[in-house]
Design a protein around this motif. Sequence first.
Motif, PDB file in Angstrom:
ATOM      1  N   LYS A  84     -53.155  23.860 -60.689  1.00 36.42           N
ATOM      2  CA  LYS A  84     -52.830  22.706 -61.527  1.00 36.42           C
ATOM      3  C   LYS A  84     -52.750  21.421 -60.707  1.00 36.42           C
ATOM      4  CE  LYS A  84     -49.855  25.430 -64.295  1.00 36.42           C
ATOM      5  NZ  LYS A  84     -48.522  25.580 -64.849  1.00 36.42           N
ATOM      6  N   ASP A  85     -52.217  21.508 -59.494  1.00 36.61           N
ATOM      7  CA  ASP A  85     -52.096  20.314 -58.650  1.00 36.61           C
ATOM      8  C   ASP A  85     -53.461  19.715 -58.346  1.00 36.61           C
ATOM      9  OD1 ASP A  85     -49.373  20.635 -58.614  1.00 36.61           O
ATOM     10  OD2 ASP A  85     -49.341  21.696 -56.691  1.00 36.61           O
ATOM     11  N   PHE A  86     -54.454  20.581 -58.101  1.00 32.52           N
ATOM     12  CA  PHE A  86     -55.808  20.095 -57.820  1.00 32.52           C
ATOM     13  C   PHE A  86     -56.358  19.361 -59.039  1.00 32.52           C
ATOM     14  CE2 PHE A  86     -60.417  20.771 -57.986  1.00 32.52           C
ATOM     15  CZ  PHE A  86     -60.785  20.097 -56.832  1.00 32.52           C
ATOM     16  N   LEU A  87     -56.151  19.923 -60.214  1.00 30.97           N
ATOM     17  CA  LEU A  87     -56.626  19.284 -61.443  1.00 30.97           C
ATOM     18  C   LEU A  87     -55.946  17.934 -61.644  1.00 30.97           C
ATOM     19  CD1 LEU A  87     -58.324  19.423 -64.017  1.00 30.97           C
ATOM     20  CD2 LEU A  87     -56.422  20.631 -65.096  1.00 30.97           C
ATOM     21  N   ARG A  88     -54.660  17.863 -61.358  1.00 29.22           N
ATOM     22  CA  ARG A  88     -53.935  16.600 -61.496  1.00 29.22           C
ATOM     23  C   ARG A  88     -54.484  15.537 -60.548  1.00 29.22           C
ATOM     24  NH1 ARG A  88     -48.670  19.877 -61.634  1.00 29.22           N
ATOM     25  NH2 ARG A  88     -48.328  20.146 -63.860  1.00 29.22           N
ATOM     26  N   VAL A  89     -54.802  15.927 -59.328  1.00 22.38           N
ATOM     27  CA  VAL A  89     -55.366  14.977 -58.355  1.00 22.38           C
ATOM     28  C   VAL A  89     -56.716  14.467 -58.845  1.00 22.38           C
ATOM     29  CG1 VAL A  89     -56.326  14.786 -56.027  1.00 22.38           C
ATOM     30  CG2 VAL A  89     -54.120  15.890 -56.374  1.00 22.38           C
ATOM     31  N   ILE A  90     -57.551  15.378 -59.310  1.00 21.83           N
ATOM     32  CA  ILE A  90     -58.879  14.966 -59.821  1.00 21.83           C
ATOM     33  C   ILE A  90     -58.724  14.010 -60.997  1.00 21.83           C
ATOM     34  CG2 ILE A  90     -60.973  15.806 -60.965  1.00 21.83           C
ATOM     35  CD1 ILE A  90     -60.886  16.379 -57.958  1.00 21.83           C
ATOM     36  N   LEU A  91     -57.845  14.342 -61.943  1.00 19.24           N
ATOM     37  CA  LEU A  91     -57.639  13.465 -63.100  1.00 19.24           C
ATOM     38  C   LEU A  91     -57.071  12.112 -62.683  1.00 19.24           C
ATOM     39  CD1 LEU A  91     -56.306  16.035 -65.720  1.00 19.24           C
ATOM     40  CD2 LEU A  91     -58.571  14.966 -65.632  1.00 19.24           C
TER      41      LEU A  91
END
Length: 122
Positions: A84-91
Amino acid sequence: MSCKESNLWYYAMKDEMNSMKNNGVWDLVELPNEMKVIGWKWVFKTKRDSLGNIKRYKARLVAKGFNQKEIIDYIETFSPVSKKDFLRVILALIAYFDLELHQMDVKTAFLSGVGGGLYKTT
């Protein structure tokens, strides 16, 4: 393959085989001595839309690699995951740089380990 949707499942299987051929998933090689081929099976699934209607028929050909032994039959395994953290960074980057985000559906995914042929020791 005697159900009323058999032709749809047949086309799903054919689509999977064509996809594997087009992506160069395997190389036909001579089986080493004292080795036997790992079994395989078809896995069937219906993909549905938000209303529960069948959107498409999906067939996946999978190897029964569960009886392989590490180091003998394969060296490494890979499992593509996203946190989830990776997705948050990308977003966050998309929002910060005012970029466009596009969604895509991966029709087929191919994973292979280094030295992981589809054969096993006897």
